[in-house]
Motif scaffolding. Sequence first.
Motif, PDB file in Angstrom:
ATOM      1  N   ILE A  14       0.817  -1.219   0.000  1.00 49.22           N
ATOM      2  CA  ILE A  14       0.000   0.000   0.000  1.00 49.22           C
ATOM      3  C   ILE A  14       0.848   1.264   0.000  1.00 49.22           C
ATOM      4  O   ILE A  14       0.320   2.363  -0.104  1.00 49.22           O
ATOM      5  CB  ILE A  14      -0.950   0.027   1.218  1.00 49.22           C
ATOM      6  CG1 ILE A  14      -0.150   0.122   2.519  1.00 49.22           C
ATOM      7  CG2 ILE A  14      -1.858  -1.177   1.214  1.00 49.22           C
ATOM      8  CD1 ILE A  14      -1.016   0.251   3.759  1.00 49.22           C
ATOM      9  N   GLN A  15       2.159   1.119   0.143  1.00 49.00           N
ATOM     10  CA  GLN A  15       3.022   2.295   0.186  1.00 49.00           C
ATOM     11  C   GLN A  15       3.078   2.973  -1.168  1.00 49.00           C
ATOM     12  O   GLN A  15       3.193   2.315  -2.212  1.00 49.00           O
ATOM     13  CB  GLN A  15       4.435   1.886   0.628  1.00 49.00           C
ATOM     14  CG  GLN A  15       5.375   3.067   0.824  1.00 49.00           C
ATOM     15  CD  GLN A  15       6.729   2.638   1.340  1.00 49.00           C
ATOM     16  OE1 GLN A  15       7.003   1.437   1.415  1.00 49.00           O
ATOM     17  NE2 GLN A  15       7.564   3.593   1.698  1.00 49.00           N
ATOM     18  N   VAL A  16       3.018   4.293  -1.159  1.00 48.92           N
ATOM     19  CA  VAL A  16       3.078   5.079  -2.386  1.00 48.92           C
ATOM     20  C   VAL A  16       4.508   5.557  -2.584  1.00 48.92           C
ATOM     21  O   VAL A  16       5.128   6.101  -1.653  1.00 48.92           O
ATOM     22  CB  VAL A  16       2.114   6.286  -2.317  1.00 48.92           C
ATOM     23  CG1 VAL A  16       2.212   7.126  -3.580  1.00 48.92           C
ATOM     24  CG2 VAL A  16       0.691   5.799  -2.102  1.00 48.92           C
ATOM     25  N   SER A  17       5.035   5.372  -3.773  1.00 44.56           N
ATOM     26  CA  SER A  17       6.398   5.794  -4.055  1.00 44.56           C
ATOM     27  C   SER A  17       6.500   7.313  -4.051  1.00 44.56           C
ATOM     28  O   SER A  17       5.498   8.030  -4.209  1.00 44.56           O
ATOM     29  CB  SER A  17       6.858   5.242  -5.407  1.00 44.56           C
ATOM     30  OG  SER A  17       6.063   5.769  -6.444  1.00 44.56           O
ATOM     31  N   VAL A  18       7.714   7.816  -3.871  1.00 43.17           N
ATOM     32  CA  VAL A  18       7.936   9.261  -3.807  1.00 43.17           C
ATOM     33  C   VAL A  18       7.514   9.958  -5.106  1.00 43.17           C
ATOM     34  O   VAL A  18       6.828  10.987  -5.062  1.00 43.17           O
ATOM     35  CB  VAL A  18       9.408   9.559  -3.466  1.00 43.17           C
ATOM     36  CG1 VAL A  18       9.674  11.063  -3.531  1.00 43.17           C
ATOM     37  CG2 VAL A  18       9.747   9.025  -2.085  1.00 43.17           C
ATOM     38  N   PRO A  19       7.916   9.466  -6.294  1.00 48.01           N
ATOM     39  CA  PRO A  19       7.473  10.135  -7.534  1.00 48.01           C
ATOM     40  C   PRO A  19       5.951  10.172  -7.677  1.00 48.01           C
ATOM     41  O   PRO A  19       5.380  11.188  -8.095  1.00 48.01           O
ATOM     42  CB  PRO A  19       8.122   9.297  -8.643  1.00 48.01           C
ATOM     43  CG  PRO A  19       9.293   8.646  -7.984  1.00 48.01           C
ATOM     44  CD  PRO A  19       8.867   8.366  -6.582  1.00 48.01           C
ATOM     45  N   THR A  20       5.296   9.056  -7.309  1.00 45.06           N
ATOM     46  CA  THR A  20       3.826   9.023  -7.395  1.00 45.06           C
ATOM     47  C   THR A  20       3.207  10.008  -6.419  1.00 45.06           C
ATOM     48  O   THR A  20       2.231  10.697  -6.739  1.00 45.06           O
ATOM     49  CB  THR A  20       3.310   7.611  -7.098  1.00 45.06           C
ATOM     50  OG1 THR A  20       3.919   6.682  -8.000  1.00 45.06           O
ATOM     51  CG2 THR A  20       1.795   7.548  -7.251  1.00 45.06           C
ATOM     52  N   ASN A  21       3.766  10.091  -5.222  1.00 44.89           N
ATOM     53  CA  ASN A  21       3.265  11.036  -4.226  1.00 44.89           C
ATOM     54  C   ASN A  21       3.410  12.473  -4.712  1.00 44.89           C
ATOM     55  O   ASN A  21       2.500  13.295  -4.547  1.00 44.89           O
ATOM     56  CB  ASN A  21       4.021  10.834  -2.916  1.00 44.89           C
ATOM     57  CG  ASN A  21       3.385  11.588  -1.759  1.00 44.89           C
ATOM     58  OD1 ASN A  21       2.172  11.773  -1.719  1.00 44.89           O
ATOM     59  ND2 ASN A  21       4.198  12.038  -0.832  1.00 44.89           N
ATOM     60  N   ILE A  22       4.551  12.795  -5.315  1.00 45.96           N
ATOM     61  CA  ILE A  22       4.761  14.139  -5.864  1.00 45.96           C
ATOM     62  C   ILE A  22       3.760  14.432  -6.971  1.00 45.96           C
ATOM     63  O   ILE A  22       3.190  15.533  -7.051  1.00 45.96           O
ATOM     64  CB  ILE A  22       6.210  14.276  -6.374  1.00 45.96           C
ATOM     65  CG1 ILE A  22       7.192  14.204  -5.204  1.00 45.96           C
ATOM     66  CG2 ILE A  22       6.387  15.592  -7.136  1.00 45.96           C
ATOM     67  CD1 ILE A  22       8.638  14.200  -5.629  1.00 45.96           C
ATOM     68  N   LEU A  23       3.531  13.433  -7.842  1.00 50.61           N
ATOM     69  CA  LEU A  23       2.579  13.612  -8.943  1.00 50.61           C
ATOM     70  C   LEU A  23       1.173  13.892  -8.412  1.00 50.61           C
ATOM     71  O   LEU A  23       0.479  14.793  -8.898  1.00 50.61           O
ATOM     72  CB  LEU A  23       2.576  12.371  -9.830  1.00 50.61           C
ATOM     73  CG  LEU A  23       1.578  12.369 -11.000  1.00 50.61           C
ATOM     74  CD1 LEU A  23       1.887  13.515 -11.970  1.00 50.61           C
ATOM     75  CD2 LEU A  23       1.597  11.034 -11.720  1.00 50.61           C
ATOM     76  N   PHE A  24       0.759  13.121  -7.394  1.00 53.34           N
ATOM     77  CA  PHE A  24      -0.568  13.320  -6.815  1.00 53.34           C
ATOM     78  C   PHE A  24      -0.688  14.710  -6.191  1.00 53.34           C
ATOM     79  O   PHE A  24      -1.725  15.385  -6.318  1.00 53.34           O
ATOM     80  CB  PHE A  24      -0.852  12.256  -5.754  1.00 53.34           C
ATOM     81  CG  PHE A  24      -1.179  10.906  -6.327  1.00 53.34           C
ATOM     82  CD1 PHE A  24      -1.548  10.764  -7.641  1.00 53.34           C
ATOM     83  CD2 PHE A  24      -1.103   9.760  -5.537  1.00 53.34           C
ATOM     84  CE1 PHE A  24      -1.855   9.524  -8.183  1.00 53.34           C
ATOM     85  CE2 PHE A  24      -1.405   8.516  -6.058  1.00 53.34           C
ATOM     86  CZ  PHE A  24      -1.778   8.395  -7.382  1.00 53.34           C
ATOM     87  N   ASN A  25       0.367  15.168  -5.516  1.00 52.50           N
ATOM     88  CA  ASN A  25       0.342  16.497  -4.906  1.00 52.50           C
ATOM     89  C   ASN A  25       0.252  17.589  -5.965  1.00 52.50           C
ATOM     90  O   ASN A  25      -0.455  18.591  -5.770  1.00 52.50           O
ATOM     91  CB  ASN A  25       1.582  16.701  -4.038  1.00 52.50           C
ATOM     92  CG  ASN A  25       1.452  16.046  -2.674  1.00 52.50           C
ATOM     93  OD1 ASN A  25       0.838  16.588  -1.756  1.00 52.50           O
ATOM     94  ND2 ASN A  25       2.016  14.859  -2.543  1.00 52.50           N
TER      95      ASN A  25
END
Length: 307
Positions: A14-25
């Motif tokens: 369930i962990q979100v990767s850093v690039p994906t987290n940045i994209l979502f933000n």
Amino acid sequence: MANKNTQKEVNRLIQVSVPTNILFNIILLIFALACIIPFIVVVIISFTHENSIAQYGYQIIPKELSLDSYMFLWNERSTILRSLSVSLFVTAIGTVSGVLMTSVLGYVLSRKQYIFRNLLVWMVFIPMIFNGGMVASYAINIQMLKFKNGLHALILPLLVSSFNVVIARTFFQQTIPDAIIESAKIDGASELRIFATIVLPVSTPVLATLGLFLAFGYWNDWYLSMLYITEQSKYSIQYLLQQIVANIEFIAKTPGIGASMQEYVNKMPREGVRMAIAVIIVLPIAIVYPFFQKYFISGLTIGAVKG
């Protein structure tokens, strides 16, 4: 050890990767700006001089600032304040009454042992799909219920909606266990006392959600004033301001109007007044919403679960 390994595996999945987290933000930031920037532009235009708007159009940084739009509304303050008091009264009474009636009905429908539960569920569900039409409702409200020029005409039609009842019903089903209700009954508590002392104190999220929905509906409504109100002293603020804009536009676009009136209207900050009116309507809700946001989100998500 097996439980720890299982938990680690679940966390990894369930962990979100850093690039994906940045994209979502970034995506959420774009959506937030898309909501905020139009209101900021409206505020800026309301302070822009009419000549600047006519010459350069809408601009984020206006060439010339002016308070003419708000001065025009200030000169009409007696009428505007009277209509504002009507809207505040209708919103306050309608919201409190609507929350009370919707929560009571939602709680009743959430209790499976209630013998008329199925009948009431259908009575709530059918209006979500069908309605009697505008002509029929207008005739009944005017001729039978005597809605014409009464403030109750601005309150009763929006008091209870099927959508709000479903939210309240689902919330109570998910949040209030039957065991608590049965224990209170064994101790001799009446249904009214159970609802007032047990159910309501733990229902702040759904009550805040219902209150916001109703407050938005009452505050933004101008349609009921158009249908049922002919006395200007009972206009809601939204309908009054809509009438001001419509009359200004009508005079400005009608060549047959007298030259003196045409000249007066042409000197008025028409675009600025429209934006100033939008600011006046939106600002109270924008100020109140942050104080209820936490309850609103929690109540909406819990009430959105299918019951």
